[in-house]
Design a protein around this motif. Sequence first.
Motif, mmCIF file in Angstrom:
data_model
loop_
_atom_site.group_PDB
_atom_site.id
_atom_site.type_symbol
_atom_site.label_atom_id
_atom_site.label_comp_id
_atom_site.label_asym_id
_atom_site.label_seq_id
_atom_site.Cartn_x
_atom_site.Cartn_y
_atom_site.Cartn_z
ATOM 1 N N PRO A 1 5.997 -10.758 -0.059
ATOM 2 C CA PRO A 1 6.013 -9.419 0.663
ATOM 3 C C PRO A 1 5.405 -8.434 0.203
ATOM 4 C CG PRO A 1 8.038 -9.772 -0.594
ATOM 5 C CD PRO A 1 7.296 -10.955 -0.676
ATOM 6 N N ALA A 2 4.375 -8.628 -1.131
ATOM 7 C CA ALA A 2 3.627 -7.557 -1.563
ATOM 8 C C ALA A 2 2.474 -6.909 -0.748
ATOM 9 C CB ALA A 2 2.792 -8.271 -2.770
ATOM 10 N N PHE A 3 2.094 -7.713 0.417
ATOM 11 C CA PHE A 3 0.893 -7.272 1.096
ATOM 12 C C PHE A 3 1.448 -6.198 1.944
ATOM 13 C CE2 PHE A 3 3.583 -9.633 4.185
ATOM 14 C CZ PHE A 3 3.630 -8.734 5.360
ATOM 15 N N ILE A 4 2.681 -5.631 1.988
ATOM 16 C CA ILE A 4 3.255 -4.749 2.981
ATOM 17 C C ILE A 4 2.921 -3.411 2.092
ATOM 18 C CG2 ILE A 4 5.620 -3.463 3.849
ATOM 19 C CD1 ILE A 4 6.598 -6.265 4.079
ATOM 20 N N LEU A 5 3.271 -3.199 0.867
ATOM 21 C CA LEU A 5 2.716 -2.171 -0.105
ATOM 22 C C LEU A 5 1.154 -2.108 -0.231
ATOM 23 C CD1 LEU A 5 5.651 -1.868 -2.624
ATOM 24 C CD2 LEU A 5 5.653 -1.109 -0.164
ATOM 25 N N ALA A 6 0.643 -3.409 -0.262
ATOM 26 C CA ALA A 6 -0.711 -3.388 -0.451
ATOM 27 C C ALA A 6 -1.743 -2.826 0.571
ATOM 28 C CB ALA A 6 -1.229 -4.979 -1.045
ATOM 29 N N GLN A 7 -1.266 -2.670 1.580
ATOM 30 C CA GLN A 7 -1.808 -2.087 2.997
ATOM 31 C C GLN A 7 -2.288 -0.654 2.242
ATOM 32 O OE1 GLN A 7 -0.098 -3.111 7.165
ATOM 33 N NE2 GLN A 7 1.670 -2.679 5.567
ATOM 34 N N LEU A 8 -1.586 -0.188 1.407
ATOM 35 C CA LEU A 8 -1.705 1.268 1.116
ATOM 36 C C LEU A 8 -2.900 1.486 0.180
ATOM 37 C CD1 LEU A 8 1.705 2.576 0.741
ATOM 38 C CD2 LEU A 8 0.566 2.872 2.829
ATOM 39 N N GLY A 9 -3.734 0.583 0.027
ATOM 40 C CA GLY A 9 -4.788 0.429 -0.874
ATOM 41 C C GLY A 9 -4.502 0.166 -2.308
ATOM 42 N N TRP A 10 -3.184 -0.061 -2.625
ATOM 43 C CA TRP A 10 -2.856 -0.523 -3.959
ATOM 44 C C TRP A 10 -3.239 -1.704 -4.460
ATOM 45 C CZ3 TRP A 10 3.032 1.190 -3.642
ATOM 46 C CH2 TRP A 10 3.042 2.755 -3.211
ATOM 47 N N TYR B 1 -2.647 6.961 -1.219
ATOM 48 C CA TYR B 1 -2.770 5.791 -0.522
ATOM 49 C C TYR B 1 -4.412 5.977 0.221
ATOM 50 C CZ TYR B 1 -1.539 9.198 3.284
ATOM 51 O OH TYR B 1 -1.527 10.261 4.413
ATOM 52 N N GLU B 2 -5.000 4.897 0.475
ATOM 53 C CA GLU B 2 -6.055 4.814 0.921
ATOM 54 C C GLU B 2 -6.093 4.315 2.193
ATOM 55 O OE1 GLU B 2 -8.291 2.400 -1.719
ATOM 56 O OE2 GLU B 2 -8.598 3.770 -3.517
ATOM 57 N N GLY B 3 -7.224 4.732 3.125
ATOM 58 C CA GLY B 3 -7.204 4.182 4.648
ATOM 59 C C GLY B 3 -6.868 5.314 5.656
ATOM 60 N N GLU B 4 -7.216 5.170 6.642
ATOM 61 C CA GLU B 4 -6.798 6.214 7.710
ATOM 62 C C GLU B 4 -5.474 6.011 8.371
ATOM 63 O OE1 GLU B 4 -8.910 8.903 8.138
ATOM 64 O OE2 GLU B 4 -9.932 7.903 6.518
#
Length: 528
Positions: free
Chosen positions: A126-135, A155-158
């Motif tokens: 499930p790490a991809f859920i938090l990784a969406q924030l550019g982490w 966070y990174e991204g629009e």
Amino acid sequence: MKLLKSALLAAAMSLPLAGTAFAVTPPNLLVVAQNIDDIVAIDPAQAYEFSSGELVTNVYDRLVQYDAEDPTVLAPGLATEWEADAEAKTITFTLRGDATFHSGNPVRAEDVVFSFARVIKLNLTPAFILAQLGWTPESVEEMVTADGNTVTVKYEGEFSPAFVLNVLAARPASIVDEKTVMEHEEDGDMGNKWLNANSAGSGPFELQTYRPGELVRFKANPNYFKEGPKIEGVLIQHVAEAATQQLLLTSGDVDMARNLTPDQIAGITSDDIKVETFPQAAVHFLSFNQKVEALQAEALWEAARYLVNYEGMVDSFLKGQMEIHQAFWPEGFPGSYDETPYTYDPEKAKQILEDAGVETPINVTLDVINSTPFTDMAQSLQASFADAGINFDIIPGTGSQVITKYRERSHEAMLLYWGPDFMDPHSNAKAFAYNSDNSDDNYQATTTWRNAWAVPNEMNEMTMAALAESDPEKRNEMYVELQKRVQETSPIVIMFQASYQVAMDKDVNGYVNGATSDFVFYRLVTKE
């Protein structure tokens, strides 16, 4: 049967139950019969199964969370308040001062930083859920920082702050006790092995025993910062067979049966048992692969919406299991579109095909999971679509076989369901309304890509604009508009939203089963 009863009784008696004349289900212990053999992991950084989601929710807290009082509202959790700065792409959380872990350790801002960094560094399912924030493993401890009793998340991204908050309310964002976890680290695993057999949370229940494929036992956390729990413990006994669950419930050996079939539910006649129905987030759909030339006409997509016998199915074999819902975001959550403009009308469907010059008959294979209710749904579609000259050849397969074909884009028509990874409308908007690169080598875990539908640019742009919109009301309006467009013109025909029925003793009250497995709450349960 006697062995099972003995196991239940022994497990129940091993809980500390003051002043109880031991019966199979003591008044302060909820005993549940449930199939829990799907659990692979219970560490919040790894848990990705339905049943493990329920465990994590009852044992751990998040900064913000959906909770038992109203599982459709994002509420304070370990954070009492937060301030978002959309321009700076930061959210600052103030932690409550009265939260402690089950170990007795206070919940610190440093535990939040550790928990988020741990998920990213372990990089499990499930790490991809938090990784969406550019982490990333290299940046996460710069993106999440502690200062006294505050935590600042960058966070990174629009992204809209609302999207970020929903990401932080997801399962892998559960906060673990750093001191306890790291005492059990082995070979740099950050406590992963230990947390897959134990817990280190602050939630309303503490994990007392977990035996894979056998049982889960919780005991109440008397120091929880919110109301409850109102019972001293929960015992979830693995019972795979629905017939055995039914027998245990009707004989009074369990308080709740979680996996009864619709026929069993319909056959309940005892006044001592009640059935409660809970809408679920999963939506069920029929889709057409756009690699198949015969399925590319928009008139076919429109006609298909009038060839589904919606009411016929929900009034018969789907009764209690599904409700008519024709948009990609489930009812009951902000941003949902709940209008159902399509009804079964084969004459109208035939006229649509005729006016567009679509030649029939059209012969198409329909892949379906070989179990109820999916095979029954496929047979209903086969009968109703044949009225307009669209002939389905049903191809049943195991879940893995069907999903593999779907991922390969080698199907023609597909009958499947979809549930969000976290409760933000973008989770489903990306799946149903976005596909900016339809090439075969650009694999995407979305219904649009898997059906080879090159989504119009305008819709792609709308999806990304809604993701970035910071005004919550305007953002919800944008998702409603997206759902209308997908509903009107898409090779994906959304038909139903799942419902879930739970049978329980009439004296059990306060059980909450929200739209996903992450929203199953025992905190307010009472046994009168």
